[in-house]
Design a protein around this motif. Structure first.
Motif, mmCIF file in Angstrom:
data_model
loop_
_atom_site.group_PDB
_atom_site.id
_atom_site.type_symbol
_atom_site.label_atom_id
_atom_site.label_comp_id
_atom_site.label_asym_id
_atom_site.label_seq_id
_atom_site.Cartn_x
_atom_site.Cartn_y
_atom_site.Cartn_z
ATOM 1 N N ALA A 56 0.855 -1.193 0.000
ATOM 2 C CA ALA A 56 0.000 0.000 0.000
ATOM 3 C C ALA A 56 0.889 1.241 0.000
ATOM 4 O O ALA A 56 1.901 1.286 0.699
ATOM 5 C CB ALA A 56 -0.899 0.008 1.226
ATOM 6 N N PRO A 57 0.546 2.248 -0.777
ATOM 7 C CA PRO A 57 1.357 3.462 -0.816
ATOM 8 C C PRO A 57 1.306 4.213 0.510
ATOM 9 O O PRO A 57 0.305 4.164 1.222
ATOM 10 C CB PRO A 57 0.735 4.283 -1.948
ATOM 11 C CG PRO A 57 -0.609 3.712 -2.163
ATOM 12 C CD PRO A 57 -0.586 2.312 -1.683
ATOM 13 N N THR A 58 2.377 4.910 0.809
ATOM 14 C CA THR A 58 2.450 5.685 2.050
ATOM 15 C C THR A 58 2.154 7.160 1.828
ATOM 16 O O THR A 58 2.036 7.909 2.781
ATOM 17 C CB THR A 58 3.834 5.545 2.695
ATOM 18 O OG1 THR A 58 4.826 5.970 1.750
ATOM 19 C CG2 THR A 58 4.101 4.106 3.101
ATOM 20 N N LYS A 59 2.046 7.571 0.557
ATOM 21 C CA LYS A 59 1.691 8.960 0.245
ATOM 22 C C LYS A 59 0.835 8.980 -1.005
ATOM 23 O O LYS A 59 0.841 8.045 -1.793
ATOM 24 C CB LYS A 59 2.937 9.819 0.066
ATOM 25 C CG LYS A 59 3.848 9.360 -1.041
ATOM 26 C CD LYS A 59 5.098 10.194 -1.120
ATOM 27 C CE LYS A 59 6.006 9.640 -2.213
ATOM 28 N NZ LYS A 59 7.225 10.367 -2.355
ATOM 29 N N GLY A 60 0.094 10.035 -1.160
ATOM 30 C CA GLY A 60 -0.791 10.143 -2.315
ATOM 31 C C GLY A 60 -2.020 9.277 -2.152
ATOM 32 O O GLY A 60 -2.255 8.694 -1.093
ATOM 33 N N PRO A 61 -2.811 9.163 -3.190
ATOM 34 C CA PRO A 61 -4.031 8.353 -3.096
ATOM 35 C C PRO A 61 -3.702 6.872 -2.968
ATOM 36 O O PRO A 61 -2.712 6.395 -3.512
ATOM 37 C CB PRO A 61 -4.753 8.637 -4.415
ATOM 38 C CG PRO A 61 -3.676 9.045 -5.355
ATOM 39 C CD PRO A 61 -2.645 9.749 -4.515
ATOM 40 N N VAL A 62 -4.531 6.169 -2.228
ATOM 41 C CA VAL A 62 -4.411 4.716 -2.110
ATOM 42 C C VAL A 62 -5.509 4.107 -2.972
ATOM 43 O O VAL A 62 -6.695 4.291 -2.695
ATOM 44 C CB VAL A 62 -4.558 4.244 -0.646
ATOM 45 C CG1 VAL A 62 -4.502 2.722 -0.574
ATOM 46 C CG2 VAL A 62 -3.483 4.870 0.231
ATOM 47 N N LEU A 63 -5.102 3.440 -4.010
ATOM 48 C CA LEU A 63 -6.035 2.791 -4.925
ATOM 49 C C LEU A 63 -5.927 1.288 -4.733
ATOM 50 O O LEU A 63 -4.827 0.740 -4.758
ATOM 51 C CB LEU A 63 -5.693 3.144 -6.373
ATOM 52 C CG LEU A 63 -5.543 4.632 -6.687
ATOM 53 C CD1 LEU A 63 -5.037 4.821 -8.105
ATOM 54 C CD2 LEU A 63 -6.845 5.358 -6.461
ATOM 55 N N THR A 64 -7.039 0.627 -4.517
ATOM 56 C CA THR A 64 -7.046 -0.825 -4.364
ATOM 57 C C THR A 64 -7.529 -1.450 -5.664
ATOM 58 O O THR A 64 -8.538 -1.016 -6.226
ATOM 59 C CB THR A 64 -7.980 -1.245 -3.204
ATOM 60 O OG1 THR A 64 -7.546 -0.600 -2.006
ATOM 61 C CG2 THR A 64 -7.956 -2.743 -3.007
ATOM 62 N N VAL A 65 -6.800 -2.434 -6.140
ATOM 63 C CA VAL A 65 -7.198 -3.147 -7.355
ATOM 64 C C VAL A 65 -8.403 -4.022 -7.032
ATOM 65 O O VAL A 65 -8.368 -4.819 -6.100
ATOM 66 C CB VAL A 65 -6.040 -4.005 -7.900
ATOM 67 C CG1 VAL A 65 -6.508 -4.838 -9.088
ATOM 68 C CG2 VAL A 65 -4.858 -3.137 -8.287
#
Length: 84
Positions: A56-65
């Motif tokens: 999961a990204p730590t910055k910016g938007p979190v997009l889940t597939v």
């Protein structure tokens, strides 16, 4: 438009995190098993596409597939939901 938590969208403008997926074939195999292995997308500054990774990204938007799918013209694509 701007993304909000809960928004879902489909795109074929994606790139693989090369530290996780060696090539396009490896990414496609992982996308086929997305229900058992969580995958995430986030912005990139150098690729111009949404980078897909297992972290999961730590910055910016979190997009889940959500799933591997197709665009209206039949080209391969990925469906995302904005998680944060």
């Amino acid at each position: 438009g701007y993304l909000s938590v809960g928004d879902k969208f489909t795109t074929n403008c994606i790139a693989a995190d090369t530290s996780v997926y060696a090539n396009e074939s490896a990414l496609n195999s992982a996308l086929a098993a997305v229900t058992s292995i969580p995958m995430y997308g986030t912005y990139t500054t150098d690729l111009g596409a949404i980078a897909i990774s297992t972290a999961a990204p730590t910055k910016g938007p979190v997009l889940t597939v959500i799933k591997k799918t197709t665009m209206p013209d039949g080209n391969p694509a990925v469906r995302f939901v904005v998680a944060g």
